[in-house]
Design an enzyme around this catalytic site. Structure first.
Site, PDB file in Angstrom:
ATOM      1  N   LYS A  79       0.854  -1.194   0.000  1.00  0.00           N
ATOM      2  CA  LYS A  79       0.000   0.000   0.000  1.00  0.00           C
ATOM      3  C   LYS A  79       0.890   1.245   0.000  1.00  0.00           C
ATOM      4  CE  LYS A  79      -3.909   1.974   2.615  1.00  0.00           C
ATOM      5  NZ  LYS A  79      -4.761   1.851   3.817  1.00  0.00           N
ATOM      6  N   SER A 154      -9.670   1.924   2.757  1.00  0.00           N
ATOM      7  CA  SER A 154      -8.802   2.669   1.869  1.00  0.00           C
ATOM      8  C   SER A 154      -7.772   1.808   1.139  1.00  0.00           C
ATOM      9  CB  SER A 154      -8.062   3.742   2.677  1.00  0.00           C
ATOM     10  OG  SER A 154      -7.239   3.134   3.660  1.00  0.00           O
ATOM     11  N   SER A 178      -9.808  -0.364   7.026  1.00  0.00           N
ATOM     12  CA  SER A 178      -9.243  -0.253   5.673  1.00  0.00           C
ATOM     13  C   SER A 178      -8.523  -1.475   5.130  1.00  0.00           C
ATOM     14  CB  SER A 178      -8.287   0.934   5.598  1.00  0.00           C
ATOM     15  OG  SER A 178      -9.019   2.106   5.423  1.00  0.00           O
TER      16      SER A 178
HETATM   17  N1  GLN Z   1     -13.018   4.324   6.100  1.00  0.00           N
HETATM   18  C1  GLN Z   1     -12.420   4.802   7.311  1.00  0.00           C
HETATM   19  C2  GLN Z   1     -12.032   6.249   7.156  1.00  0.00           C
HETATM   20  O1  GLN Z   1     -12.328   6.804   6.171  1.00  0.00           O
HETATM   21  C3  GLN Z   1     -11.267   3.943   7.710  1.00  0.00           C
HETATM   22  C4  GLN Z   1     -10.023   4.248   6.982  1.00  0.00           C
HETATM   23  C5  GLN Z   1      -8.865   3.410   7.403  1.00  0.00           C
HETATM   24  O2  GLN Z   1      -9.018   2.384   8.075  1.00  0.00           O
HETATM   25  N2  GLN Z   1      -7.688   3.863   7.035  1.00  0.00           N
HETATM   26  O3  GLN Z   1     -11.445   6.842   7.996  1.00  0.00           O
END
Ligand code: GLN
Length: 488
Positions: A79, A154, A178
């Site tokens: 990532k 994400s 994410s």
């Molecule tokens: N979807 C969540 C957010 O927007 C989690 C993101 C994540 O785990 N990095 O913050």
């Protein structure tokens, strides 16, 4: 079987038996990338030359009769919020568009020691803020199961790369879901370790008390193998735990007899797509048939988790992202008349709308006068959420929930930010409590993958791995491959 469909453990076996070379395997992955990447867009950056040079090195080791670690010569992807020495690391943000790190994250150093191969860096929501990859400066990734749908986020690029056969294993990061949510949207396995299990050194900080790096893979065995490599105490991360790192593959025993599995009623209530619920309940039944005991439990503070998260995470983000000031890193506006103006304009130009929204929210909840009303209150609720889990784990060994209340959806659905935030209702509490959680494929709804989540006690990755492995052995959802690029 196509080489790009192999799991990491299958690839390792073929490498040591000399049925395939690492160069052949790596080339097969790049061929696959050349074929499908235009549709999937999982990657921000590819690193062909170094990947092939590393593959050659592993082939030489194997030719010399050396024993090699499990991930040696097996191509994976990282990532793009995880720092890789000499390889561009953008966080899918304009502000870091040309940033080339001068050091490796701890996880990357560990993986290099094990002679693995990095194909490239995968797409994410900008600074890991989002659930669809749509906030990426480089544009969204696509779900290999349905190209007009989101891969989740994400870590959507990492999950899409696995589902599309564009990497054998990948790393994601998980602050509120994410790793697990994109894994569930793309039919992969995604594991968020216990907070502190894996060093965050070199993972560009979003919300430091919640962030954790973990694997997205094709099966549970691969998740255990990647975890084996990336875990461990690191002096560069004060929150990394000084605890023994077990060999997680020892937990891969297909047996859940006597295991108590809790079903929290709050995770199956309204808002959950009935068809998703059916898949997860069918999985619960399967666990029961295999000898586990299903126990109804309650985690009463669940309903406050998302709200609390959207105070704590932006608060931490607003502090963490202050370092992007146009001086030390990344994009700088050259026309500004003064230093403060330069910082303000550079940040306005460099950050996308969602990141700016989070910084403003975070700055607001930390500002004097609001700190007690919002931030302190949120920290208190966080304690209540953690206690819910502590109470539940007095009765059960693991907790079973849907990973996400819905399956993947189309880009054209254009959801508003609040509805997108609500998608993390089942994953966020796990980060709030610092617990390990894994998402495993458990079915399809209209051709879209569904994931179940297993949550464990602090540092008890073994129980969720064992339960996930047992379920996987009894099902074949993880063996199905997205109908993409003419492979089906
Ligand atoms: N979807 C969540 C957010 O927007 C989690 C993101 C994540 O785990 N990095 O913050």
């Amino acid at each position: 079987m196509n080489l790009f469909e192999l799991t990491a453990h299958e690839a390792h076996e073929k490498l040591v038996k000399k049925e395939v070379s690492s160069v052949e395997l790596t080339k097969a992955l790049f061929d696959r990338i050349d074929k499908v990447e235009k549709d999937v867009r999982a990657y921000v950056t590819l690193d062909r030359e170094n990947a092939l040079a590393q593959a050659k090195k592993v082939d030489d080791l194997l030719a010399a009769g050396k024993a090699v670690p499990a991930l040696a010569g097996v191509p994976g992807a990282i990532k793009d919020n995880i720092s890789t020495l000499g390889l561009r690391t953008t966080c899918s943000s304009k502000i870091l568009e040309n940033f080339i790190p001068i050091y490796d994250a701890h996880v990357i150093a560990n993986l290099r020691k094990d002679e693995t191969i990095f194909l490239g860096k995968t797409n994410l929501d900008e600074f890991a803020m989002g659930s669809t990859t749509e906030t990426s400066y480089f544009g969204a990734s696509h779900n290999p199961w349905k190209l007009d749908c989101v891969p989740g986020g994400s870590s959507g690029g990492s999950a899409a790369a696995i589902a599309a056969g564009e990497a054998v294993w990948t790393l994601g990061s998980d602050t509120g879901g994410s790793i697990r949510q994109p894994a569930s949207f793309c039919g992969c396995v995604g594991l968020k370790p216990t907070y502190g299990r894996v060093s965050r050194y070199g993972c560009v900080a979003f919300a430091s008390s919640l962030d954790q790096i973990g694997p997205i893979t094709r099966d549970v065995t691969d998740a255990a193998l990647v975890l084996n490599t990336i875990c461990g105490k690191d002096v560069h991360d004060a929150t990394s735990l000084d605890v023994e790192v077990p060999d997680f593959t020892k937990a891969l025993v297909a047996d859940v007899k006597g295991m108590k599995i809790g079903l929290p009623k709050e995770y199956f209530s309204e808002g959950v797509d009935p068809k998703v619920k059916d898949c997860v309940m069918a999985a619960a039944k399967k666990f029961e048939e295999m000898g586990a005991t299903i126990v109804d439990i309650s985690l009463p503070h669940t309903e406050y988790a998302v709200t609390t998260y959207y105070i704590i995470a932006p608060a931490e983000a607003s502090a963490n992202l202050a370092r992007f000031d146009g001086v030390r890193y990344g994009h700088r506006n050259m026309e500004a008349a003064s230093a403060p103006e330069m910082t303000a304009i550079s940040r306005t130009e460099g950050f996308g709308a969602e990141v700016r929204r989070r910084i403003m929210l975070g700055t607001y909840v930390l500002s004097s006068g609001y700190y007690d009303a919002y931030y302190n209150k949120a920290m208190q609720v966080r304690t209540l959420i953690r206690r819910d889990f502590e109470d539940a784990f007095k009765k059960v060994d693991v907790i079973l929930t849907p990973t996400c209340p819905v399956t993947t959806f189309s880009y054209s659905d254009k959801m508003d930010p609040l509805s997108i935030y609500m998608l993390d209702v089942s994953t966020i509490p796990v980060n709030m409590a610092g617990l390990p959680g894994i998402s495993v494929p458990c079915g399809f709804v209209d051709g879209k993958p569904v994931g179940l989540q297993l949550i464990g006690k602090v540092l008890d990755e073994n129980s969720i791995l064992r339960a996930a492995f047992t379920y996987e052995q009894a099902t074949d959802f993880h063996k199905q491959f997205a109908p993409l690029g003419g492979n089906k």
